[in-house]
Design a protein around this motif. Structure first.
Motif, PDB file in Angstrom:
ATOM      1  N   LEU A   5       4.945 -11.282  23.346  1.00  0.00           N
ATOM      2  CA  LEU A   5       6.335 -10.865  23.502  1.00  0.00           C
ATOM      3  C   LEU A   5       6.368  -9.569  24.274  1.00  0.00           C
ATOM      4  CD1 LEU A   5       7.980 -11.306  19.994  1.00  0.00           C
ATOM      5  CD2 LEU A   5       8.254 -12.749  21.993  1.00  0.00           C
ATOM      6  N   VAL A   6       7.061  -9.584  25.394  1.00  0.00           N
ATOM      7  CA  VAL A   6       7.158  -8.375  26.196  1.00  0.00           C
ATOM      8  C   VAL A   6       8.630  -8.073  26.426  1.00  0.00           C
ATOM      9  CG1 VAL A   6       6.624  -7.289  28.390  1.00  0.00           C
ATOM     10  CG2 VAL A   6       5.005  -8.893  27.367  1.00  0.00           C
ATOM     11  N   GLY A  46       6.017 -27.926  13.595  1.00  0.00           N
ATOM     12  CA  GLY A  46       4.802 -28.733  13.638  1.00  0.00           C
ATOM     13  C   GLY A  46       3.708 -28.186  14.541  1.00  0.00           C
ATOM     14  N   ARG A  47       4.020 -27.170  15.333  1.00  0.00           N
ATOM     15  CA  ARG A  47       2.980 -26.614  16.192  1.00  0.00           C
ATOM     16  C   ARG A  47       2.554 -25.254  15.642  1.00  0.00           C
ATOM     17  NH1 ARG A  47       3.650 -28.230  21.720  1.00  0.00           N
ATOM     18  NH2 ARG A  47       1.864 -26.867  22.116  1.00  0.00           N
ATOM     19  N   GLU A  48       1.309 -24.905  15.915  1.00  0.00           N
ATOM     20  CA  GLU A  48       0.844 -23.606  15.448  1.00  0.00           C
ATOM     21  C   GLU A  48       0.401 -22.776  16.648  1.00  0.00           C
ATOM     22  OE1 GLU A  48      -1.550 -23.675  11.679  1.00  0.00           O
ATOM     23  OE2 GLU A  48      -2.666 -22.127  12.782  1.00  0.00           O
ATOM     24  N   PHE A  49       0.719 -21.500  16.632  1.00  0.00           N
ATOM     25  CA  PHE A  49       0.274 -20.652  17.743  1.00  0.00           C
ATOM     26  C   PHE A  49       0.159 -19.216  17.275  1.00  0.00           C
ATOM     27  CE2 PHE A  49       4.440 -18.791  18.357  1.00  0.00           C
ATOM     28  CZ  PHE A  49       5.309 -19.795  17.948  1.00  0.00           C
ATOM     29  N   GLU A  50      -0.442 -18.403  18.118  1.00  0.00           N
ATOM     30  CA  GLU A  50      -0.569 -16.989  17.796  1.00  0.00           C
ATOM     31  C   GLU A  50       0.494 -16.218  18.566  1.00  0.00           C
ATOM     32  OE1 GLU A  50      -4.364 -15.291  18.684  1.00  0.00           O
ATOM     33  OE2 GLU A  50      -3.558 -13.269  18.361  1.00  0.00           O
ATOM     34  N   LEU A  51       1.181 -15.362  17.853  1.00  0.00           N
ATOM     35  CA  LEU A  51       2.236 -14.582  18.489  1.00  0.00           C
ATOM     36  C   LEU A  51       1.869 -13.104  18.462  1.00  0.00           C
ATOM     37  CD1 LEU A  51       5.058 -14.770  19.715  1.00  0.00           C
ATOM     38  CD2 LEU A  51       5.996 -14.385  17.449  1.00  0.00           C
ATOM     39  N   VAL A  52       1.912 -12.486  19.614  1.00  0.00           N
ATOM     40  CA  VAL A  52       1.568 -11.071  19.703  1.00  0.00           C
ATOM     41  C   VAL A  52       2.798 -10.276  20.136  1.00  0.00           C
ATOM     42  CG1 VAL A  52       0.131  -9.377  20.865  1.00  0.00           C
ATOM     43  CG2 VAL A  52      -0.787 -11.635  20.339  1.00  0.00           C
ATOM     44  N   ASP A  53       3.098  -9.244  19.386  1.00  0.00           N
ATOM     45  CA  ASP A  53       4.248  -8.410  19.729  1.00  0.00           C
ATOM     46  C   ASP A  53       3.739  -7.124  20.364  1.00  0.00           C
ATOM     47  OD1 ASP A  53       6.904  -6.794  17.805  1.00  0.00           O
ATOM     48  OD2 ASP A  53       6.709  -7.270  19.938  1.00  0.00           O
ATOM     49  N   LEU A  54       3.875  -7.026  21.665  1.00  0.00           N
ATOM     50  CA  LEU A  54       3.409  -5.824  22.351  1.00  0.00           C
ATOM     51  C   LEU A  54       4.459  -4.719  22.238  1.00  0.00           C
ATOM     52  CD1 LEU A  54       1.903  -7.445  25.547  1.00  0.00           C
ATOM     53  CD2 LEU A  54       0.709  -6.612  23.534  1.00  0.00           C
ATOM     54  N   PRO A  55       4.046  -3.458  22.308  1.00  0.00           N
ATOM     55  CA  PRO A  55       5.037  -2.377  22.197  1.00  0.00           C
ATOM     56  C   PRO A  55       6.085  -2.473  23.290  1.00  0.00           C
ATOM     57  CG  PRO A  55       2.817  -1.495  22.515  1.00  0.00           C
ATOM     58  CD  PRO A  55       2.682  -2.959  22.415  1.00  0.00           C
ATOM     59  N   GLY A  56       7.288  -2.008  22.978  1.00  0.00           N
ATOM     60  CA  GLY A  56       8.363  -2.067  23.960  1.00  0.00           C
ATOM     61  C   GLY A  56       8.010  -1.225  25.166  1.00  0.00           C
ATOM     62  N   ILE A  57       8.129  -1.773  26.349  1.00  0.00           N
ATOM     63  CA  ILE A  57       7.826  -1.016  27.554  1.00  0.00           C
ATOM     64  C   ILE A  57       8.958  -1.183  28.554  1.00  0.00           C
ATOM     65  CG2 ILE A  57       5.341  -1.230  27.275  1.00  0.00           C
ATOM     66  CD1 ILE A  57       5.314  -3.390  29.342  1.00  0.00           C
ATOM     67  N   TYR A  58       9.227  -0.138  29.301  1.00  0.00           N
ATOM     68  CA  TYR A  58      10.307  -0.218  30.280  1.00  0.00           C
ATOM     69  C   TYR A  58       9.844  -0.870  31.573  1.00  0.00           C
ATOM     70  CZ  TYR A  58      13.461   2.589  27.502  1.00  0.00           C
ATOM     71  OH  TYR A  58      14.298   3.027  26.511  1.00  0.00           O
ATOM     72  N   SER A  59       8.605  -0.641  31.893  1.00  0.00           N
ATOM     73  CA  SER A  59       8.133  -1.139  33.174  1.00  0.00           C
ATOM     74  C   SER A  59       6.627  -1.267  33.112  1.00  0.00           C
ATOM     75  CB  SER A  59       8.541  -0.145  34.262  1.00  0.00           C
ATOM     76  OG  SER A  59       7.624  -0.142  35.307  1.00  0.00           O
ATOM     77  N   VAL A  81       1.305 -17.638  27.480  1.00  0.00           N
ATOM     78  CA  VAL A  81       2.705 -17.517  27.918  1.00  0.00           C
ATOM     79  C   VAL A  81       3.191 -16.116  27.590  1.00  0.00           C
ATOM     80  CG1 VAL A  81       5.013 -18.507  27.789  1.00  0.00           C
ATOM     81  CG2 VAL A  81       3.070 -19.815  26.954  1.00  0.00           C
ATOM     82  N   VAL A  82       4.081 -15.608  28.417  1.00  0.00           N
ATOM     83  CA  VAL A  82       4.755 -14.362  28.056  1.00  0.00           C
ATOM     84  C   VAL A  82       6.224 -14.678  27.849  1.00  0.00           C
ATOM     85  CG1 VAL A  82       5.609 -12.170  28.953  1.00  0.00           C
ATOM     86  CG2 VAL A  82       3.202 -12.765  29.181  1.00  0.00           C
ATOM     87  N   VAL A  83       6.759 -14.251  26.702  1.00  0.00           N
ATOM     88  CA  VAL A  83       8.194 -14.379  26.499  1.00  0.00           C
ATOM     89  C   VAL A  83       8.798 -13.024  26.818  1.00  0.00           C
ATOM     90  CG1 VAL A  83      10.008 -14.630  24.782  1.00  0.00           C
ATOM     91  CG2 VAL A  83       8.073 -16.200  24.776  1.00  0.00           C
ATOM     92  N   ASN A  84       9.575 -12.979  27.886  1.00  0.00           N
ATOM     93  CA  ASN A  84      10.199 -11.732  28.294  1.00  0.00           C
ATOM     94  C   ASN A  84      11.561 -11.664  27.638  1.00  0.00           C
ATOM     95  OD1 ASN A  84      11.661 -10.517  31.387  1.00  0.00           O
ATOM     96  ND2 ASN A  84      10.989  -9.383  29.580  1.00  0.00           N
ATOM     97  N   ILE A  85      11.617 -10.854  26.577  1.00  0.00           N
ATOM     98  CA  ILE A  85      12.872 -10.802  25.854  1.00  0.00           C
ATOM     99  C   ILE A  85      13.671  -9.591  26.306  1.00  0.00           C
ATOM    100  CG2 ILE A  85      11.556  -9.804  23.939  1.00  0.00           C
ATOM    101  CD1 ILE A  85      13.751 -10.726  22.100  1.00  0.00           C
ATOM    102  N   MET A  86      14.959  -9.783  26.488  1.00  0.00           N
ATOM    103  CA  MET A  86      15.783  -8.681  26.959  1.00  0.00           C
ATOM    104  C   MET A  86      17.135  -8.678  26.276  1.00  0.00           C
ATOM    105  SD  MET A  86      16.698 -10.128  30.728  1.00  0.00           S
ATOM    106  CE  MET A  86      15.015 -10.531  31.103  1.00  0.00           C
ATOM    107  N   ASP A  87      17.708  -7.494  26.272  1.00  0.00           N
ATOM    108  CA  ASP A  87      19.059  -7.330  25.758  1.00  0.00           C
ATOM    109  C   ASP A  87      19.983  -7.788  26.881  1.00  0.00           C
ATOM    110  OD1 ASP A  87      21.571  -6.464  25.066  1.00  0.00           O
ATOM    111  OD2 ASP A  87      20.923  -4.476  24.416  1.00  0.00           O
ATOM    112  N   ALA A  88      20.645  -8.920  26.676  1.00  0.00           N
ATOM    113  CA  ALA A  88      21.461  -9.489  27.745  1.00  0.00           C
ATOM    114  C   ALA A  88      22.565  -8.551  28.193  1.00  0.00           C
ATOM    115  CB  ALA A  88      22.062 -10.822  27.289  1.00  0.00           C
ATOM    116  N   SER A  89      22.950  -7.613  27.316  1.00  0.00           N
ATOM    117  CA  SER A  89      24.017  -6.714  27.720  1.00  0.00           C
ATOM    118  C   SER A  89      23.491  -5.581  28.589  1.00  0.00           C
ATOM    119  CB  SER A  89      24.736  -6.145  26.487  1.00  0.00           C
ATOM    120  OG  SER A  89      23.851  -5.361  25.726  1.00  0.00           O
TER     121      SER A  89
END
Lengths: 639, 79
Positions: A5-6, A46-59, A81-89
């Motif tokens: 998670l980035v 039904g699926r298993e995976f490893e999830l890593v939460d990286l520290p919040g970074i601006y760039s 995979v990288v999930v790029n999560i963002m504040d839509a606002s």
């Protein structure tokens, strides 16, 4: 399958992580640093995976340690995979990070979180268009309510491990020309470093410290070429090359935003903005801050007290019961007693304060108040060589040092975390406050006791300025994002509570228990007398206190409350004025105010500041305590 | 008229013209979205030598005085 998670700070990343992470959550440190990241095995659909939460970074290209470390993780441990999560606002700024992530070539899923917030702000986003422009799937979510989360991870699992589909959005023509020139030469180095050639080229042109260093060592020609090309860009544009590129990327993000989003113009000042006007105002802001801190502190203190008393009573009863069953003079009893003391210390003393604190802090955090408090306190804190963000650990220390040290993590820089930890251990926690009340307020009057608190703050301020001289601030000043207010979610708070509690249980508590047993054994083997004698030159000679006080101070390291209890035992009376003069009472209190923090705090310090940090604090605090106590003694001798 | 951000008052709207600092500073400000040619609005000016609160691209950011002194801006002309 590993999913990372980035996202930028305040985008709801932790909420997303907490909403799916199981109990098998592990906190690990990035190798060689005290920066942590969280990972968990997740089972979803039904699926298993490893999830890593990286520290919040601006760039990916900013110089902060956390950014660098998160970036290293992406390159060294290439997640599937990288999930790029963002504040839509805050889409426009968030897209800059997205553009950078696209450049890494790792399969990407864009997660538009807080879409409800965006809609409220009048921002409507054409997600299909965004997916088209970026070349990667876009999934909307409202993580705090769990909406869209399943779909998000489904999508992530789908594209994980396949080739990245992200589009590279080009910069301006002449910059692209320069990149094109550098790419071939950068290829071999890029392969060695495990990054796409284009990314390396851009990084070099932006004069990224880490990449430049990595390249200069083994590929000096490449570095020379980069330098020349950088010069060319800056000549052409009249600005340093890194500024040109970052401005262009910024422009790209803005353009992309304009193409995919529609913003309704703001009509009038919202209620929230009016509230903020007071919360952040030059006078009202501080009043409000004081009120919040007071309420917080009083609540934690009260809840804690109400839980503490019955719990301690129960433990006391248990020990009495036990001494009836076991021979009180036996070794078994002693060890058991020690163990129980350690347990009761944790359950009866720390937890009653720790739990309400964690909940309260999580509330303040989730609502979005903490950055505002830091903002208000910043200028004052700077005079002591600290950040506005330090206010939180400080105030919390008046209740208990353990959670305060945990709170130190809100600061990004190691140096700030270290200085704040050291200084906040000097703040009198509830236990030390009881000592101040029982010994000073009672025998010397409340005014003197009040003065002690003032003296305490002065000493901390001086220590802070001295520390700053030794460890000068690297950053020129504060830059802090003030997020929008949010409604706290029960889920998030529960997750944070579980997390932090587990930390205390695994780290600080064992310290307490072991120490407890050791001290019980000391007592059993009648070593107290020996120890008093050993410490006499210090306690009696230097500080002019009765030598029996020695063992009390040792017990005080275990738990500050024990100082009082042991004092009664040591002196043989609870009317201290019979055995100790006013001067002695004051000297004793001042010393216990500052010296060695309790074992639980030391345990926590070790976790946050490392073993060296722990010992440093130990030594410095004791030294300051001795100096202050001596000062008081000298004062009495002169007056 | 070009001046620095710390001299601005509440409610003023300005355009960022230049960052008076090195690499590091440009990056830190840049990563938070502050670049030359960006428009920003000063919500709260620094009081007691304290930090400023500005709004840029819809985001509120607190800047220490030291930072604000290094950001060159041009106030928006007009009433």
């Amino acid at each position: 399958m590993r999913i990372a998670l980035v996202g930028q700070p305040n985008c709801g990343k932790s909420t997303l992580f907490n909403s799916v992470s199981g109990y098998k959550t592990a906190v690990s440190n990035f190798p060689g640093t005290t920066i942590e990241f969280v990972s968990s095995r997740v089972r979803l659909g039904g699926r298993e995976f490893e999830l890593v939460d990286l520290p919040g970074i601006y760039s990916l290209s900013a110089p902060d340690t956390e950014e660098r470390v998160a970036r290293d993780y992406l390159f060294d441990n290439r997640p599937d995979v990288v999930v790029n999560i963002m504040d839509a606002s805050v889409l426009s700024r968030s897209l800059e990070l997205t553009l950078e992530l696209l450049g890494t070539g790792i399969p990407l899923v864009v997660c538009l979180n807080m879409v409800d917030e965006a809609l409220r702000k009048g921002i409507s986003i054409d997600m299909d268009r965004l997916a088209e422009e970026t070349g990667v799937p876009v999934v909307p979510t409202v993580a705090v309510r769990g909406k869209g989360v399943a779909e998000l991870f489904e999508k992530a699992l789908e594209i994980g491990g396949r080739a990245g589909t992200g589009r590279t959005i080009p910069l301006s023509l002449d910059v692209e020309k320069v990149i094109g020139e550098l790419e071939p030469s950068a290829s071999p180095a890029a392969e060695k470093l495990g990054v796409p050639p284009r990314l390396l080229s851009v990084m070099l042109l932006e004069e990224d410290e880490q990449f430049v260093e990595a390249v200069a060592k083994n590929y000096p020609d490449l570095e020379e070429r980069s330098a020349a090309l950088r010069a060319r860009i800056s000549e052409r544009h009249g600005r340093p090359a890194d500024m040109v590129i970052s401005s262009e990327r910024h422009g790209l993000a803005m353009n992309l935003f304009e193409r995919v989003a529609r913003v309704k113009p703001r009509e009038r000042i919202t209620l929230v903005e009016q509230i903020d006007h007071y919360v952040m105002g030059p006078f009202s802001g501080y009043i409000f801050l004081a009120a919040v801190l007071l309420v917080f502190f009083i609540s934690v203190f009260n809840v804690g007290k109400h839980l503490e008393e019955p719990l301690l009573e129960w433990f006391e009863g248990f020990i009495i019961h036990l001494s009836g069953r076991l021979d009180a003079s036996s070794l078994l009893f002693t060890v058991t007693n020690g163990l129980i003391q350690g347990f009761s210390g944790g359950i009866g003393i720390v937890l009653p304060y720790l739990i309400p604190f964690i909940i309260g802090l999580a509330l303040l955090e989730d609502v979005g108040y903490l950055p505002r408090a830091a903002f208000l306190m910043d200028s004052i804190m700077h005079r002591v060589g600290l950040h506005g963000k330090s206010i939180i650990p400080f105030v919390l220390s008046y209740g208990c040092n353990v959670p305060a040290i945990m709170a130190v993590r809100v600061m990004e820089r190691r140096r700030d975390r270290f200085v704040t930890s050291v200084l906040s251990t000097m703040v009198p926690c509830a236990a030390r406050t009881t000592i101040i009340f029982a010994l000073v307020a009672f025998y010397l009057g409340p005014v003197t006791a009040g003065l002690l608190y003032v003296l305490n703050i002065l000493v901390i301020a001086i220590a802070g300025s001295l520390l700053t001289r030794v460890m000068p601030e690297i950053s020129p000043g504060m830059i802090i994002e003030i997020p929008a207010y949010r409604l706290p979610s029960l889920r998030s708070i529960a997750a944070k509570l579980w997390f932090r509690l587990r930390e205390f249980i695994v780290i600080a508590w064992p310290f307490l228990i072991v120490g407890s047993v050791v001290l019980s054994l000391l007592d059993y083997f009648h070593l107290s007398g020996r120890i008093n004698g050993f410490l006499a030159p210090f306690t009696s000679g230097l500080l002019g206190l009765p030598p029996e006080v020695g063992i009390t101070l040792i017990f005080g390291i275990l738990r500050k409350e024990l100082t009082l209890i042991m004092l009664v035992q040591a002196l043989g009376t609870s009317d201290f004025s019979v055995v100790m003069s006013q001067e002695q009472l004051l000297v004793f209190t001042v010393f216990t105010l500052f010296y060695v923090p309790c074992l639980a705090t030391l345990g926590m310090l070790r976790s946050v500041a490392g073993i060296s940090g722990m010992f440093f604090t130990l030594i410095v605090n004791t030294a300051i305590g001795a100096v202050a106590a001596l000062g008081v003694r000298a004062f009495f001798m002169l007056v | 008229m070009i001046t620095t951000l710390d001299k601005m008052r509440s409610g003023e709207k300005v355009t960022v013209r230049n960052i008076l600092g090195g690499h590091d500073l440009r990056r830190r400000l840049g990563s938070l979205g502050i670049h030359p040619d960006d428009e920003l609005e000063v919500i709260r000016s620094g009081f007691f030598g304290g930090p400023l609160l500005v709004r840029i691209h819809g985001v509120e950011i607190g800047l220490g005085k030291g930072m604000a002194e290094k950001i060159e801006v041009e106030p928006e002309a007009g009433p």
